[in-house]
Design a protein around this motif. Structure first.
Motif, PDB file in Angstrom:
ATOM      1  N   HIS A  76      17.594  16.194   9.457  1.00  0.00           N
ATOM      2  CA  HIS A  76      18.459  14.857   9.551  1.00  0.00           C
ATOM      3  C   HIS A  76      19.433  14.975  10.163  1.00  0.00           C
ATOM      4  O   HIS A  76      19.450  16.046  10.605  1.00  0.00           O
ATOM      5  N   THR A  77      19.872  13.610  10.919  1.00  0.00           N
ATOM      6  CA  THR A  77      20.848  13.215  11.290  1.00  0.00           C
ATOM      7  C   THR A  77      21.710  13.848   9.882  1.00  0.00           C
ATOM      8  O   THR A  77      21.595  12.957   9.437  1.00  0.00           O
ATOM      9  N   LEU A  78      23.049  13.760  10.066  1.00  0.00           N
ATOM     10  CA  LEU A  78      24.328  13.326   9.196  1.00  0.00           C
ATOM     11  C   LEU A  78      25.192  12.619   9.794  1.00  0.00           C
ATOM     12  O   LEU A  78      26.208  13.211  10.998  1.00  0.00           O
ATOM     13  N   GLY A  79      25.381  11.801   9.477  1.00  0.00           N
ATOM     14  CA  GLY A  79      27.153  10.931   9.529  1.00  0.00           C
ATOM     15  C   GLY A  79      27.801  11.016   8.597  1.00  0.00           C
ATOM     16  O   GLY A  79      28.124  11.929   7.730  1.00  0.00           O
ATOM     17  N   THR A  80      28.832   9.873   8.326  1.00  0.00           N
ATOM     18  CA  THR A  80      29.506   9.728   7.324  1.00  0.00           C
ATOM     19  C   THR A  80      29.374   8.594   5.960  1.00  0.00           C
ATOM     20  O   THR A  80      30.247   8.624   5.495  1.00  0.00           O
ATOM     21  N   SER A  81      27.941   8.484   6.005  1.00  0.00           N
ATOM     22  CA  SER A  81      27.876   8.251   4.665  1.00  0.00           C
ATOM     23  C   SER A  81      26.814   9.102   4.044  1.00  0.00           C
ATOM     24  O   SER A  81      24.825   8.820   4.758  1.00  0.00           O
ATOM     25  N   PRO A  82      27.288  10.379   3.535  1.00  0.00           N
ATOM     26  CA  PRO A  82      26.198  11.332   2.908  1.00  0.00           C
ATOM     27  C   PRO A  82      24.760  11.150   2.394  1.00  0.00           C
ATOM     28  O   PRO A  82      24.012  10.920   2.105  1.00  0.00           O
ATOM     29  N   GLU A  83      25.236  10.178   1.741  1.00  0.00           N
ATOM     30  CA  GLU A  83      23.969   9.205   0.438  1.00  0.00           C
ATOM     31  C   GLU A  83      23.241   8.516   1.464  1.00  0.00           C
ATOM     32  O   GLU A  83      21.363   8.951   0.397  1.00  0.00           O
ATOM     33  N   ALA A  84      22.750   8.423   2.457  1.00  0.00           N
ATOM     34  CA  ALA A  84      21.363   7.899   3.063  1.00  0.00           C
ATOM     35  C   ALA A  84      20.325   9.253   2.720  1.00  0.00           C
ATOM     36  O   ALA A  84      19.942   9.509   3.477  1.00  0.00           O
ATOM     37  N   THR A  85      21.305  10.466   3.728  1.00  0.00           N
ATOM     38  CA  THR A  85      20.699  11.126   3.784  1.00  0.00           C
ATOM     39  C   THR A  85      20.532  12.959   2.640  1.00  0.00           C
ATOM     40  O   THR A  85      19.300  13.142   2.988  1.00  0.00           O
ATOM     41  N   MET A  86      21.159  12.557   1.447  1.00  0.00           N
ATOM     42  CA  MET A  86      20.910  12.926   0.186  1.00  0.00           C
ATOM     43  C   MET A  86      19.948  12.717   0.194  1.00  0.00           C
ATOM     44  O   MET A  86      18.859  12.786  -0.058  1.00  0.00           O
ATOM     45  N   LEU A  87      19.479  11.598   0.223  1.00  0.00           N
ATOM     46  CA  LEU A  87      18.236  10.089  -0.435  1.00  0.00           C
ATOM     47  C   LEU A  87      17.252  10.828   0.760  1.00  0.00           C
ATOM     48  O   LEU A  87      15.462  10.773  -0.285  1.00  0.00           O
TER      49      LEU A  87
ATOM     50  N   ILE B 237      16.975  13.530   1.918  1.00  0.00           N
ATOM     51  CA  ILE B 237      16.344  15.050   1.546  1.00  0.00           C
ATOM     52  C   ILE B 237      15.725  15.383   0.407  1.00  0.00           C
ATOM     53  O   ILE B 237      14.805  15.141   0.119  1.00  0.00           O
ATOM     54  N   LEU B 238      16.048  14.291  -0.697  1.00  0.00           N
ATOM     55  CA  LEU B 238      14.938  14.314  -2.089  1.00  0.00           C
ATOM     56  C   LEU B 238      13.688  13.519  -1.487  1.00  0.00           C
ATOM     57  O   LEU B 238      12.843  13.893  -2.370  1.00  0.00           O
ATOM     58  N   ALA B 239      14.079  12.887  -0.741  1.00  0.00           N
ATOM     59  CA  ALA B 239      12.532  11.931  -0.957  1.00  0.00           C
ATOM     60  C   ALA B 239      11.601  12.793  -0.099  1.00  0.00           C
ATOM     61  O   ALA B 239       9.894  12.881  -0.265  1.00  0.00           O
TER      62      ALA B 239
ATOM     63  N   PRO C 265       4.019  21.702   9.494  1.00  0.00           N
ATOM     64  CA  PRO C 265       4.209  20.059   9.091  1.00  0.00           C
ATOM     65  C   PRO C 265       5.749  20.280   9.015  1.00  0.00           C
ATOM     66  O   PRO C 265       6.217  20.831   7.958  1.00  0.00           O
ATOM     67  N   PHE C 266       6.608  19.051   9.682  1.00  0.00           N
ATOM     68  CA  PHE C 266       7.469  18.139   9.661  1.00  0.00           C
ATOM     69  C   PHE C 266       8.283  17.091   9.019  1.00  0.00           C
ATOM     70  O   PHE C 266       7.401  16.196  10.243  1.00  0.00           O
ATOM     71  N   VAL C 267       9.116  16.876   8.926  1.00  0.00           N
ATOM     72  CA  VAL C 267       9.722  15.481   8.829  1.00  0.00           C
ATOM     73  C   VAL C 267      11.746  15.461   9.565  1.00  0.00           C
ATOM     74  O   VAL C 267      11.890  16.289   9.366  1.00  0.00           O
ATOM     75  N   PHE C 268      11.139  14.358  10.213  1.00  0.00           N
ATOM     76  CA  PHE C 268      12.618  14.585  11.216  1.00  0.00           C
ATOM     77  C   PHE C 268      12.621  13.192  10.543  1.00  0.00           C
ATOM     78  O   PHE C 268      12.599  11.190  10.488  1.00  0.00           O
TER      79      PHE C 268
ATOM     80  N   PRO D  85       0.603  -1.323   0.167  1.00  0.00           N
ATOM     81  CA  PRO D  85      -0.166  -0.359  -0.113  1.00  0.00           C
ATOM     82  C   PRO D  85       0.846   0.838   0.521  1.00  0.00           C
ATOM     83  O   PRO D  85       1.708   1.589   1.027  1.00  0.00           O
ATOM     84  N   VAL D  86       1.088   1.779  -0.943  1.00  0.00           N
ATOM     85  CA  VAL D  86       1.418   3.457  -1.312  1.00  0.00           C
ATOM     86  C   VAL D  86       0.488   4.394  -1.808  1.00  0.00           C
ATOM     87  O   VAL D  86       0.090   4.214  -1.836  1.00  0.00           O
ATOM     88  N   GLU D  87       0.776   5.475  -1.008  1.00  0.00           N
ATOM     89  CA  GLU D  87       0.172   6.344  -0.933  1.00  0.00           C
ATOM     90  C   GLU D  87       0.399   6.792  -2.488  1.00  0.00           C
ATOM     91  O   GLU D  87       1.604   7.364  -3.029  1.00  0.00           O
ATOM     92  N   ALA D  88      -0.290   7.625  -3.707  1.00  0.00           N
ATOM     93  CA  ALA D  88      -0.517   8.133  -4.699  1.00  0.00           C
ATOM     94  C   ALA D  88       0.400   9.612  -4.559  1.00  0.00           C
ATOM     95  O   ALA D  88       1.424   9.990  -5.237  1.00  0.00           O
ATOM     96  N   ALA D  89       0.221  10.316  -3.435  1.00  0.00           N
ATOM     97  CA  ALA D  89       1.118  11.770  -3.341  1.00  0.00           C
ATOM     98  C   ALA D  89       1.419  11.886  -2.402  1.00  0.00           C
ATOM     99  O   ALA D  89       0.955  11.169  -0.871  1.00  0.00           O
ATOM    100  N   MET D  90       2.904  11.827  -2.076  1.00  0.00           N
ATOM    101  CA  MET D  90       3.302  12.500  -0.267  1.00  0.00           C
ATOM    102  C   MET D  90       2.416  13.875   0.227  1.00  0.00           C
ATOM    103  O   MET D  90       2.637  14.525  -1.051  1.00  0.00           O
ATOM    104  N   PRO D  91       2.665  13.820   1.255  1.00  0.00           N
ATOM    105  CA  PRO D  91       2.395  14.856   2.027  1.00  0.00           C
ATOM    106  C   PRO D  91       3.440  16.320   1.768  1.00  0.00           C
ATOM    107  O   PRO D  91       4.495  15.637   1.768  1.00  0.00           O
ATOM    108  N   THR D  92       2.574  16.961   1.942  1.00  0.00           N
ATOM    109  CA  THR D  92       3.992  18.205   1.557  1.00  0.00           C
ATOM    110  C   THR D  92       4.723  19.074   3.656  1.00  0.00           C
ATOM    111  O   THR D  92       3.481  19.121   4.230  1.00  0.00           O
TER     112      THR D  92
END
Length: 104
Positions: A22-33, A35-37, A93-96, A9-16
């Motif tokens: 975001h917490t940032l570690g030593t693998s920034p790719e996870a954080t970048m993804l 942020i994009l999501a 509204p925010f996401v953590f 079950p996936v919602e058709a639209a992401m909430p705004t």
């Protein structure tokens, strides 16, 4: 088969979100993804001395204005204080996302 494998079950639209934190570690790719999501209007990064080096890379690769806040690696009270300051700024509204980095 389980339903999640064949038709999750996936919602058709992401909430705004007005902001994402975001917490940032030593693998920034996870954080970048993440942020994009989330695609929030404002992005806040909580980084340590060790992960500070990735902040500019994230800004450049995502071409986003990102607010970075340094937090101590092993002080939960200070981490909570910084999050509280950000929440007072947001006003919507925010996401953590705590995918990356040490969580004190």
């Amino acid at each position: 088969r389980e339903r999640w494998r064949t038709s999750p079950p996936v919602e058709a639209a992401m909430p705004t979100f007005s902001a994402s934190i975001h917490t940032l570690g030593t693998s920034p790719e996870a954080t970048m993804l993440a942020i994009l999501a989330t695609n929030a209007e404002r992005v806040f990064l909580l980084h340590t001395v060790e992960s500070r080096q990735y902040v500019q890379r994230i800004r450049e690769e995502l071409r986003r204005d990102i607010t970075a806040r340094e937090v101590p690696k092993s002080d939960p009270a200070e981490l909570y204080r910084k999050v509280g300051e950000i929440l007072q700024e947001i006003g919507g509204p925010f996401v953590f996302d705590i995918t990356s980095g040490t969580k004190a």
